[in-house]
Scaffold this motif. Structure first.
Motif, PDB file in Angstrom:
ATOM      1  N   THR A  93       0.874  -1.172   0.000  1.00 29.36           N
ATOM      2  CA  THR A  93       0.000   0.000   0.000  1.00 29.36           C
ATOM      3  C   THR A  93       0.913   1.224   0.000  1.00 29.36           C
ATOM      4  O   THR A  93       1.683   1.432   0.933  1.00 29.36           O
ATOM      5  N   THR A  95       1.388   5.278  -0.094  1.00 32.87           N
ATOM      6  CA  THR A  95       0.681   6.528   0.199  1.00 32.87           C
ATOM      7  C   THR A  95       1.557   7.707  -0.221  1.00 32.87           C
ATOM      8  O   THR A  95       2.683   7.828   0.248  1.00 32.87           O
TER       9      THR A  95
ATOM     10  N   GLN B 116       6.940   9.441  -0.022  1.00 31.23           N
ATOM     11  CA  GLN B 116       5.846   8.469   0.043  1.00 31.23           C
ATOM     12  C   GLN B 116       6.104   7.450   1.150  1.00 31.23           C
ATOM     13  O   GLN B 116       7.236   7.249   1.563  1.00 31.23           O
ATOM     14  N   VAL B 117       5.023   6.853   1.601  1.00 29.61           N
ATOM     15  CA  VAL B 117       5.141   5.834   2.650  1.00 29.61           C
ATOM     16  C   VAL B 117       4.387   4.591   2.166  1.00 29.61           C
ATOM     17  O   VAL B 117       3.272   4.710   1.655  1.00 29.61           O
ATOM     18  N   SER B 118       4.996   3.425   2.302  1.00 32.23           N
ATOM     19  CA  SER B 118       4.341   2.194   1.844  1.00 32.23           C
ATOM     20  C   SER B 118       4.275   1.192   2.986  1.00 32.23           C
ATOM     21  O   SER B 118       5.183   1.143   3.824  1.00 32.23           O
ATOM     22  N   LEU B 119       3.228   0.406   2.973  1.00 30.90           N
ATOM     23  CA  LEU B 119       3.149  -0.746   3.872  1.00 30.90           C
ATOM     24  C   LEU B 119       3.292  -1.983   3.004  1.00 30.90           C
ATOM     25  O   LEU B 119       2.540  -2.137   2.032  1.00 30.90           O
ATOM     26  N   ASN B 120       4.252  -2.832   3.310  1.00 32.39           N
ATOM     27  CA  ASN B 120       4.513  -3.993   2.454  1.00 32.39           C
ATOM     28  C   ASN B 120       4.406  -5.297   3.245  1.00 32.39           C
ATOM     29  O   ASN B 120       4.700  -5.332   4.436  1.00 32.39           O
ATOM     30  N   GLU B 134       7.816   1.246   4.632  1.00 29.05           N
ATOM     31  CA  GLU B 134       8.884   1.752   3.770  1.00 29.05           C
ATOM     32  C   GLU B 134       8.706   3.256   3.600  1.00 29.05           C
ATOM     33  O   GLU B 134       7.673   3.718   3.120  1.00 29.05           O
ATOM     34  N   VAL B 136      10.059   6.526   1.774  1.00 32.77           N
ATOM     35  CA  VAL B 136      10.864   6.865   0.596  1.00 32.77           C
ATOM     36  C   VAL B 136      11.095   8.367   0.551  1.00 32.77           C
ATOM     37  O   VAL B 136      10.161   9.147   0.712  1.00 32.77           O
ATOM     38  N   ASN B 144      15.388   4.834   0.399  1.00 31.69           N
ATOM     39  CA  ASN B 144      14.271   4.255   1.137  1.00 31.69           C
ATOM     40  C   ASN B 144      14.723   3.573   2.414  1.00 31.69           C
ATOM     41  O   ASN B 144      15.754   2.914   2.465  1.00 31.69           O
ATOM     42  N   LYS B 159       2.627   4.827   9.848  1.00 27.41           N
ATOM     43  CA  LYS B 159       2.327   5.458   8.557  1.00 27.41           C
ATOM     44  C   LYS B 159       1.557   6.759   8.763  1.00 27.41           C
ATOM     45  O   LYS B 159       1.903   7.802   8.209  1.00 27.41           O
TER      46      LYS B 159
END
Lengths: 490, 171
Positions: A93, A95, B116-120, B134, B136, B144, B159
């Motif tokens: 996901t 964002t 940006q921020v990601s959940l993986n 993550e 970035v 990252n 997040k």
């Protein structure tokens, strides 16, 4: 009514675009498999059946991949963020704050136009984001733009970096004579790379025609050496001739690329135009410049010359642009630095300076020690003891380089910017604004517990610097100062 | 999932140096997931090494398999220490992450540089209901920062906190 506040899939036509892209991706494999099938010795009927199977397999695989891609990707615009969800087994996901989006690039290729959709790529400073594309029909695209505009907040005035006042528009012409003088001051062995590249190209072209060329040349060279009975003076003469040839190549390259350079600038941008035959241009925007690199070796200092390079912020779209312009010639660093850092930049007081220690020496000479050691062992194994002089010379050159590297390596924090000094035999200064620092890292080694030395890395959008073997207390202080000053300046 | 932002544990004042920060540890389940991933990698390598049987030189095969097994045991034995050292911390203006045993590193990214921020999740972490966050930024390298081993709730909290801390992006 289109609604992006809840996660949703791309437009239905996007599925067809994804399918076409997957078919294209698999096409090269299909061609290879088809060719293999054509050259197999079977009857024509079998061949056609197998080729049809290959084509059917490709379509089926592309269909499965497209279904997986289409149904596992969702996006939404919520609370000022663009959110992507993707993946079936591994799930991501992503964002992205809308304020961080620099541009939305649209792709309207033939298939896109036929299906009435647009491909939208999102540009941020993060270079890794280029692979995600939103495929939307016109109504969705217009609605997305509205959503983004309604949720986007205007940038705060204080964040805008105002360039220092400068002349409205000025022009500088760079002297060709100074270009040649500075080119003469460079490391001429750079020309050797061109020469070797040229020779390699010729060799690659002709090697198919003359299979035993290498052997013949080697034999002839050996015969020539034996018959010619060259004296040391002859060998030295040949070396000088080779060196002059390399030097000539290097000067030719520099003159061809950088002659007749002109710079026009105002307080927002620098525009360089250069080249003898084909004119090239490079533009540097005030806000995008993130490092100014200034090199002065012994000869450049002696003749008041310098080599300058400006680094710009790199993102997904700018990466391939020609941002690597090097300015050879008279020392114009003061002009460029006062344009970028402000006219009083040279008077800014030092806050702290930290020098690298002997750990950097070991780090610098380590590859040389390994290579020369291995070469010596191999030569000794073959009883070529006289030739061990060569790795010895190589090692000594590395040891000298190590001393010079340690002498130059340091970091200086000024009130409004910082300088990372590096270089081996030349004095290289990298000027960086605190506001451009994106990330800071401190790294210990297994020896830190005894010597209290660490490495400090800082990265900007277009450059990265590591200063090794700094004292732990100094590095920690600089680490904090960088972040504090960056927060104040950013 | 709705998360309340008012209850975050911000241990740090902006005057606390990174060296003195209290780094929050990763979720304990992550250590198991980490060990499984490492074991799977070594098992894969050992399975590949079986191809050496084609050369019919048993001592080479035994040597390679033995070396891989030894490396696996050493790696697994130092993993708990590596796990304990990993941690993250927040300050007023930046986020820091610490990792590494032989070359311990601490990396700090200011919030306003985050792009940006990601959940993986990968298949193994998915099995353990763990996420990695993550972050970035726009740097040329170190672009990252991945903080692994989070529960879903914690990952969402982080997040949301990071997103809320990005200037001009306050909700």
């Amino acid at each position: 009514m289109n609604n992006f506040s809840r996660p949703r899939r791309m437009s239905a036509s996007a599925f067809l675009i994804i399918f076409i892209k997957n078919v294209r991706k698999l096409l090269s494999y299909v061609i290879i498999l088809t060719l293999i099938e054509l050259f197999k010795s079977r009857n024509v009927g079998d061949k056609l059946t197998n080729i049809l199977f290959i084509l059917g397999g490709e379509v089926l695989l592309a269909l499965v991949l497209s279904l997986l891609t289409y149904f596992t990707q969702k996006f939404s615009v919520k609370d000022g963020n663009l959110i992507f969800q993707r993946g079936l087994i591994a799930h991501d996901t992503v964002t992205i704050p809308l304020t961080k989006i620099h541009a939305l690039r649209t792709n309207s290729g033939v298939w896109y136009r036929i299906l009435g959709v647009r491909g939208i790529a999102i540009d941020t400073l993060a270079s890794r984001f280029e692979e995600i594309e939103l495929i939307l029909d016109e109504a969705d695209w217009q609605q997305l733009i509205k959503e983004i505009e309604s949720q986007e907040r205007p940038p705060v005035e204080a964040d805008a970096v105002e360039p220092p006042p400068f002349n409205p528009e000025s022009t500088v012409k760079f002297s060709n004579l100074n270009l040649l003088r500075d080119a003469l001051c460079q490391n001429h062995l750079k020309g050797a790379a061109i020469l070797l590249g040229f020779l390699w190209m010729i060799y690659s072209e002709v090697s198919d025609v003359i299979d035993d060329a290498a052997e013949r040349i080697a034999n002839q060279a050996a015969d020539f050496y034996e018959e010619a009975n060259l004296s040391a003076l002859d060998i030295a003469g040949l070396a000088v001739a080779g060196y002059l040839f390399v030097l000539l190549l290097w000067l030719g390259k520099a003159f061809l690329l950088y002659s007749n350079m002109t710079l026009s600038y105002n307080n927002r941008k620098l525009a360089f135009s250069y080249g003898l035959v084909s004119r090239r241009s490079s533009r540097f925007i005030f806000d995008k410049v993130c490092t100014i690199w200034v090199k002065r070796n012994f000869f450049e200092r002696r003749f008041n010359l310098s080599t300058i390079q400006l680094c710009q912020a790199l993102n997904a779209t700018a990466r391939e642009e020609d941002d690597n312009l090097k300015i050879y010639g008279a020392d114009h660093s003061r002009l460029l630095l006062s344009w970028w850092l402000g006219k009083g930049y040279a008077d800014a007081p030092d806050i702290i300076t930290a020098k690298s220690g002997r750990g950097l020496y070991l780090h610098s000479v380590f590859p040389g020690v390994i290579i020369s050691g291995a070469a010596t062992l191999i030569l000794c194994y073959y009883h070529q003891y006289l030739w061990t002089v060569l790795p010895g010379i190589y090692l000594i050159s590395y040891l000298c380089r190590g001393v010079a590297t340690v002498r130059h390596s340091r970091i200086t924090l000024k009130e409004s910017y910082l300088i990372v000094h590096n270089g081996r035999f030349a004095d290289i200064r990298n000027y960086i604004k605190y506001a451009d620092i994106q990330v800071v890292q401190i790294k210990r080694t297994p020896f830190t517990r005894w010597f209290h030395r660490v490495a400090l890395t800082l990265s900007t959008p277009g450059s990265t610097f590591t200063v090794r073997s700094l004292k732990l207390e100094e590095a920690t202080l600089i680490y904090e100062l960088l972040l504090t000053a960056r927060a104040a300046q950013g | 999932m709705d998360v309340t932002l008012s209850n975050y544990q911000l241990y740090l004042e902006n005057s606390v140096p990174v060296e003195d920060l209290h780094f929050e540890p990763l979720d304990k389940t992550y250590q198991r997931a980490f060990m499984i991933v490492v074991s799977l990698i070594y098992l894969g390598l050992m399975a590949l090494a079986l191809l050496l049987m084609l050369f019919e030189i048993p001592w080479i095969l035994a040597g390679v398999e033995g070396t891989l097994l030894l490396a696996c045991v050493i790696n697994l034995s130092i993993l708990p220490k590596a796990f304990r050292f990993k941690g993250y911390a927040f300050r007023e203006h930046d986020i820091s992450y610490r990792r590494g045993i032989i070359f311990p590193k601490t990396t700090t990214i200011p919030y306003d540089r985050i792009q940006q921020v990601s959940l993986n999740q990968n298949p193994v972490t998915k099995y353990f209901h763990l996420y990695s966050v993550e972050v970035v930024n726009g740097a040329q390298s170190l672009s990252n920062l991945t903080i692994p081993g989070m529960t879903e709730e914690r990952a969402l909290q982080i997040k949301n906190l990071v997103i809320a801390k990005i200037p001009d992006n306050h909700e």
